[in-house]
Design a protein around this motif. Structure first.
Motif, PDB file in Angstrom:
ATOM      1  N   LYS A 109       0.829  -1.204   0.000  1.00 59.88           N
ATOM      2  CA  LYS A 109       0.000   0.000   0.000  1.00 59.88           C
ATOM      3  C   LYS A 109       0.868   1.261   0.000  1.00 59.88           C
ATOM      4  O   LYS A 109       0.600   2.227  -0.707  1.00 59.88           O
ATOM      5  N   LYS A 110       1.935   1.220   0.805  1.00 58.11           N
ATOM      6  CA  LYS A 110       2.813   2.368   0.954  1.00 58.11           C
ATOM      7  C   LYS A 110       3.406   2.809  -0.387  1.00 58.11           C
ATOM      8  O   LYS A 110       3.567   3.987  -0.671  1.00 58.11           O
ATOM      9  N   CYS A 111       3.754   1.859  -1.221  1.00 58.29           N
ATOM     10  CA  CYS A 111       4.494   2.144  -2.456  1.00 58.29           C
ATOM     11  C   CYS A 111       3.644   1.979  -3.706  1.00 58.29           C
ATOM     12  O   CYS A 111       4.152   2.179  -4.811  1.00 58.29           O
ATOM     13  N   SER A 112       2.376   1.587  -3.578  1.00 59.98           N
ATOM     14  CA  SER A 112       1.574   1.218  -4.748  1.00 59.98           C
ATOM     15  C   SER A 112       2.335   0.221  -5.621  1.00 59.98           C
ATOM     16  O   SER A 112       2.425   0.362  -6.837  1.00 59.98           O
ATOM     17  N   PHE A 113       2.885  -0.764  -4.946  1.00 61.43           N
ATOM     18  CA  PHE A 113       3.688  -1.787  -5.621  1.00 61.43           C
ATOM     19  C   PHE A 113       2.843  -3.055  -5.706  1.00 61.43           C
ATOM     20  O   PHE A 113       2.228  -3.461  -4.721  1.00 61.43           O
TER      21      PHE A 113
END
Ligand SMILES: [Zn+2]
Ligand SMILES: [Zn+2]
Ligand SMILES: [Zn+2]
Ligand SMILES: [Zn+2]
Ligand SMILES: [Zn+2]
Ligand SMILES: [Zn+2]
Length: 248
Positions: A109-113
């Protein structure tokens, strides 16, 4: 009648109980609904978790058993298995193969990875018939300009995606090319006594977004193997990923 096992179980992705069955194409017609997790068709005689209520919901046994969290050596945060893309257009772009997907993904979620479930499980090292001297190592970027590379198996360009490479020889390959055995494509036809492999029907039915289909699209004459099936001439080292069972 598909053989049924006395095992009814639930999965976080679906509200109904599922049961483990052996896929029998004669009695179970799933051609309109692929596996909800990987979006690929079942392989003949493979085991499936099928919904006891819906006619069209199933998961491959291997997809059912995917860990809900994992750490990948190419990403600094733990990745969570999500059943729907976390984005508005209902698709995610896989950071490994560069293709879009609408099945389950491993998401930060943090990196949209995001990674396709199957891309997250790619072995860190493979061997391929087109480069028998050395192992090919999974790499998250190419050492060349603009993060591009020229695939030495299908001879087309890849950019901004993971690749398999032999560093000492400068041999580079798409993920899909290196994990699909196809020694015939690198030999002139006169040097091979083998008959061309026929593409199984379920490979043709697989949606292109399910895995990196770029190489196959650029080389449509190359025979394809179903992605769930490991070709004989590809030896894979199991990934040393850490499974995280507890939720935080
Ligand atoms: Zn699946
Ligand atoms: Zn259901
Ligand atoms: Zn992918
Ligand atoms: Zn992250
Ligand atoms: Zn390629
Ligand atoms: Zn090499």
């Amino acid at each position: 009648m598909a053989q049924e096992f006395q095992r009814v179980i639930s999965h976080f992705s679906h509200r109904h109980p599922l049961k483990l069955i052996a896929y029998d194409p004669e009695t179970l017609n799933l051609t309109t609904s692929p596996c909800s997790a990987c979006k690929l068709q079942p392989s003949p005689s493979g085991m499936l978790y099928s919904c006891t209520i819906c006619q069209d919901y199933f998961l491959h046994q291997s997809c059912f058993e995917m860990p809900v969290k994992l750490t990948h050596p190419f990403h600094k945060h733990a990745l969570a298995l999500v059943t729907k893309p976390a984005y508005g257009d209902a698709r995610f772009k896989c950071d490994a193969c560069g293709e879009r997907g609408n099945g389950f993904s491993y998401h930060c979620k943090k990196c949209s990875f995001d990674l396709h479930m199957l891309c997250a499980m790619l072995p860190l090292s493979v061997t391929h018939d087109s480069h028998v001297k050395h192992n090919l190592e999974l790499s998250s970027e190419s050492p060349y300009l603009d993060n591009k590379f020229s695939c030495d198996i299908c001879m087309s360009i890849g950019s901004c995606q993971w690749l398999y490479r032999c560093k000492s020889c400068g041999f580079d390959a798409h993920l899909k090319c290196a994990t699909t055995g196809d020694a015939l494509s690198v030999l002139p036809p006169s040097q091979s006594n083998e008959l061309p492999k026929a593409a199984p029907p379920e490979a043709a039915a697989a949606p292109p977004e399910a895995m990196a289909a770029k190489c196959s699209r650029l080389a449509p004459s190359a025979p394809r193997l179903p992605p769930m099936q490991e070709p004989n001439n590809v030896r894979a080292t199991p990934p040393p990923f850490e499974r995280i069972t507890s939720s935080d």
